[in-house]
Design a protein around this motif. Structure first.
Motif, PDB file in Angstrom:
ATOM      1  N   GLU A 180       0.839  -1.178   0.000  1.00 48.08           N
ATOM      2  CA  GLU A 180       0.000   0.000   0.000  1.00 48.08           C
ATOM      3  C   GLU A 180       0.886   1.244   0.000  1.00 48.08           C
ATOM      4  O   GLU A 180       1.889   1.324   0.684  1.00 48.08           O
ATOM      5  N   LYS A 211      -3.604   0.004  -3.301  1.00 48.05           N
ATOM      6  CA  LYS A 211      -3.083  -1.358  -3.345  1.00 48.05           C
ATOM      7  C   LYS A 211      -2.343  -1.575  -4.652  1.00 48.05           C
ATOM      8  O   LYS A 211      -2.852  -1.204  -5.716  1.00 48.05           O
ATOM      9  N   TYR A 251      -7.084 -13.044 -11.764  1.00 50.36           N
ATOM     10  CA  TYR A 251      -7.978 -12.067 -11.131  1.00 50.36           C
ATOM     11  C   TYR A 251      -9.295 -11.976 -11.901  1.00 50.36           C
ATOM     12  O   TYR A 251     -10.385 -12.005 -11.319  1.00 50.36           O
ATOM     13  N   TYR A 269     -15.009  -3.389  -9.282  1.00 48.85           N
ATOM     14  CA  TYR A 269     -13.574  -3.670  -9.228  1.00 48.85           C
ATOM     15  C   TYR A 269     -12.875  -2.941 -10.381  1.00 48.85           C
ATOM     16  O   TYR A 269     -13.325  -3.010 -11.525  1.00 48.85           O
ATOM     17  N   THR A 288     -10.727   5.130  -8.194  1.00 48.53           N
ATOM     18  CA  THR A 288     -11.223   4.373  -7.051  1.00 48.53           C
ATOM     19  C   THR A 288     -12.215   3.342  -7.591  1.00 48.53           C
ATOM     20  O   THR A 288     -12.411   3.229  -8.802  1.00 48.53           O
ATOM     21  N   VAL A 301     -15.684  -1.545  -4.631  1.00 49.50           N
ATOM     22  CA  VAL A 301     -15.197  -2.623  -3.778  1.00 49.50           C
ATOM     23  C   VAL A 301     -13.677  -2.618  -3.681  1.00 49.50           C
ATOM     24  O   VAL A 301     -13.123  -2.564  -2.576  1.00 49.50           O
ATOM     25  N   GLU A 302     -12.987  -2.656  -4.823  1.00 56.75           N
ATOM     26  CA  GLU A 302     -11.525  -2.737  -4.788  1.00 56.75           C
ATOM     27  C   GLU A 302     -10.906  -2.109  -6.025  1.00 56.75           C
ATOM     28  O   GLU A 302     -11.381  -2.315  -7.137  1.00 56.75           O
ATOM     29  N   THR A 303      -9.851  -1.364  -5.785  1.00 60.57           N
ATOM     30  CA  THR A 303      -8.974  -0.889  -6.853  1.00 60.57           C
ATOM     31  C   THR A 303      -7.589  -1.463  -6.588  1.00 60.57           C
ATOM     32  O   THR A 303      -7.064  -1.344  -5.482  1.00 60.57           O
ATOM     33  N   VAL A 304      -7.011  -2.090  -7.602  1.00 60.63           N
ATOM     34  CA  VAL A 304      -5.668  -2.636  -7.448  1.00 60.63           C
ATOM     35  C   VAL A 304      -4.850  -2.276  -8.683  1.00 60.63           C
ATOM     36  O   VAL A 304      -5.360  -2.283  -9.799  1.00 60.63           O
TER      37      VAL A 304
END
Length: 258
Positions: free
Chosen positions: A3, A8, A25, A207, A241, A244-247
């Protein structure tokens, strides 16, 4: 997983390793959403992304993914004929989509007629109309605030200057909030005419996976460092962003200044 400024990110030694991870993924989320709601809405971009998706064409994924349940969109598109080498649609069809069993009616491209004519504004309006119709058909849900569509997964890339989709530094499209799809006619990267999802739509996805491989310039790792170390919001990709999730998936070169 690392991080930096609450972002992430994963670093990969090679593009091949990044491609393997991206396939894993994507396949995981495909299975998750197909099981939960019977469809999987995926948003693609251009650049090197299609090459990095090539691992999905290999075992175990090609024969295990429920391709017929995929619905495919583009976060941005160049306003040109389908057969034009600049077309993100052509890139994706030639390198990926034509090789898996996604029904043609589940692939939502820019309007062919107006793209060939170079009418960026009308192409953006029609693409937004397409998305709104799919919301009415319960193909795409709205996010909880009821304002923007919520795609399951967006596979994105970042340009060396920090742009994402066709949202470029110093251009007004990054500030558009009253549309789902907007257009640009003076893109600093050729071709100049494009359509693009607006930032609120991009950030309403469940996502977001941002994949960046260095293009052998100093600018790309510098932009990554500006985003991760200094949260430089002058770079559109710094705004990314998700619900739920940004990677971020970075190759060794792109992450060299972190």
């Amino acid at each position: 997983m690392t991080e930096a400024r609450h972002r992430k990110w994963l670093k990969f030694q090679t593009k091949d390793e990044l491609s393997v991870a991206m396939a894993k993924y994507t396949a995981h989320l495909s299975e998750k959403f197909c099981k939960e709601k019977g469809i999987f809405t995926v948003v693609l971009s251009g650049g090197g992304l299609i090459d990095w998706l090539c691992k999905l064409l290999e075992p175990p994924y090609k024969d295990s993914i429920e391709w017929s349940k995929w619905h495919v969109f583009w976060v941005d598109e160049r306003v040109c004929a389908y057969e034009d080498p600049n077309s993100n649609y052509k890139l994706a069809m030639d390198g990926f989509l034509s090789k898996v069993g996604i029904p043609n009616e589940n692939i939502y491209a820019i309007d062919k007629h107006y793209a060939t004519d170079g009418n960026a504004e009308h192409c953006a309006e029609l693409y937004e109309e397409c998305l709104r119709n799919l919301v009415k058909q319960d193909i795409i849900p709205l996010c909880p605030n009821g304002k923007y569509p919520q795609f399951d997964l967006q596979l994105l890339g970042m340009g060396p200057d920090g742009h994402m989709a066709s949202l470029f530094p110093g251009h007004p499209q990054i500030n558009v909030k009253d549309k789902w799809v907007t257009h640009i006619t003076d893109s600093p990267k050729l071709p100049p005419k494009r359509i693009t999802f607006t930032l609120p739509v991009i950030n309403s996805a469940s996502y977001n996976l941002m994949a960046v491989c260095d293009d052998q310039t100093e600018l790309c790792p510098r932009s990554i460092a500006d985003i991760f170390k200094h949260n430089n919001l002058a770079l559109p990709a710094a705004h990314l962003t998700a619900r739920v999730e940004t990677v971020w998936y970075l190759d060794k070169a792109a992450a060299s200044l972190l």
